[in-house]
Scaffold this active site. Structure first.
Site, short mmCIF file in Angstrom:
data_model
loop_
_atom_site.label_atom_id
_atom_site.label_comp_id
_atom_site.label_asym_id
_atom_site.label_seq_id
_atom_site.Cartn_x
_atom_site.Cartn_y
_atom_site.Cartn_z
N LYS A 43 0.74 -0.92 0.09
CA LYS A 43 -0.19 0.20 0.03
C LYS A 43 0.82 1.17 0.00
CE LYS A 43 -3.90 -2.15 2.23
NZ LYS A 43 -5.17 -2.02 3.13
N TYR A 73 -12.45 -1.51 -4.34
CA TYR A 73 -12.91 -1.61 -2.86
C TYR A 73 -14.46 -1.48 -2.85
CZ TYR A 73 -8.42 -1.88 -0.40
OH TYR A 73 -7.23 -2.11 0.09
N ASN A 128 -2.10 -0.01 6.71
CA ASN A 128 -1.49 -1.39 7.15
C ASN A 128 -0.75 -2.17 6.46
OD1 ASN A 128 -3.59 -2.15 5.42
ND2 ASN A 128 -4.75 -2.98 6.88
N HIS A 179 -2.34 -5.43 1.36
CA HIS A 179 -3.53 -5.94 1.21
C HIS A 179 -3.24 -7.55 0.68
CE1 HIS A 179 -7.48 -6.85 -0.86
NE2 HIS A 179 -6.91 -7.31 -1.62
N GLU A 191 -9.59 -9.79 -8.43
CA GLU A 191 -8.56 -8.85 -8.16
C GLU A 191 -7.22 -8.89 -8.94
OE1 GLU A 191 -9.76 -8.26 -3.24
OE2 GLU A 191 -7.77 -9.02 -3.83
N1 UDP Z 1 -9.84 -0.10 6.93
C1 UDP Z 1 -9.89 1.04 7.53
N2 UDP Z 1 -10.68 1.06 8.80
C2 UDP Z 1 -11.30 -0.06 9.31
C3 UDP Z 1 -11.11 -1.17 8.62
C4 UDP Z 1 -10.38 -1.45 7.57
O1 UDP Z 1 -9.50 2.14 6.89
O2 UDP Z 1 -12.22 0.36 10.29
C5 UDP Z 1 -8.99 -0.39 5.54
C6 UDP Z 1 -7.69 -1.24 5.85
O3 UDP Z 1 -6.69 -0.55 5.17
C7 UDP Z 1 -8.16 -2.57 5.38
C8 UDP Z 1 -9.01 -2.41 4.05
O4 UDP Z 1 -9.74 -0.97 4.68
O5 UDP Z 1 -6.89 -3.11 5.09
C9 UDP Z 1 -9.83 -3.32 3.79
O6 UDP Z 1 -10.72 -3.76 5.18
P1 UDP Z 1 -11.00 -5.26 5.27
O7 UDP Z 1 -12.06 -5.38 6.45
O8 UDP Z 1 -11.31 -6.01 4.12
O9 UDP Z 1 -9.46 -5.69 5.99
P2 UDP Z 1 -8.25 -6.70 5.24
O10 UDP Z 1 -9.10 -7.72 4.47
O11 UDP Z 1 -7.44 -5.85 4.40
O12 UDP Z 1 -7.69 -7.16 6.23
MG MG Z 2 -10.31 -7.49 2.92
#
Ligand code: UDP
Ligand code: MG
Length: 139
Positions: free
Chosen positions: A11, A51, A114, A117, A128
């Site tokens: 990211k 997204y 974080n 992805h 994807e």
């Molecule tokens: N994210 C965020 N706030 C939240 C939850 C998620 O900004 O409360 C962002 C974070 O970068 C995350 C992405 O949205 O990786 C996608 O969320 P998801 O729940 O799919 O998490 P992931 O699959 O990436 O672990």
């Molecule tokens: Mg996810």
């Protein structure tokens, strides 16, 4: 191509702060094979589309803004059980909850920034991978 692949994105926060190299080293060390890779900057529309599953959630707009804020590195990674194995390697969405040694524990700076992805299902890995790569870009 084998069905055992996942789609990863380093990211913007991690690319910006020089973490791409160390992250790629961990991916390599764990034995994931890079079968496609590119650096690109997502447009707002592209980030919205990638997204779209999260559309309507409180964090959606700011996630889209963040993911289009700078270059990312997208990859298709091959490995037996790639989706599940890569989710293990990256750790929990919230770095505070991520296991020691995971990529997010090591490199994430917040829930949103974080570092990386990873696809959450075989079906989404397919979608994807198709989002980022054409057939001639996949090996
Ligand atoms: N994210 C965020 N706030 C939240 C939850 C998620 O900004 O409360 C962002 C974070 O970068 C995350 C992405 O949205 O990786 C996608 O969320 P998801 O729940 O799919 O998490 P992931 O699959 O990436 O672990
Ligand atoms: Mg996810």
């Amino acid at each position: 191509m084998s069905d055992d692949f996942t789609l990863a994105i380093i990211k913007p926060d991690a690319v910006r702060t020089g973490k791409a190299g160390p992250i790629l080293a961990i991916i390599n060390e764990k034995g994931f094979e890079i079968s496609a890779i590119k650096m690109l900057k997502l447009t707002t529309a592209q980030a919205e589309s990638f997204y779209e599953i999260h559309k309507g959630k409180a964090f959606y707009n700011s996630l889209v803004e963040f993911m289009s804020s700078g270059p990312v590195i997208a990859m298709i990674l091959r490995y037996p059980g790639a989706v599940e194995e890569f989710r293990q390697l990256i750790g929990a969405t919230d770095p505070a909850k991520a296991e020691p040694g995971t990529i997010r524990k090591l490199f994430a700076v917040s829930v949103q920034m974080n570092a990386i992805h990873g696809s959450d299902s075989v079906e989404n890995a397919q979608r994807e991978a198709d989002f980022f790569f054409s057939k001639v870009e996949r090996f």
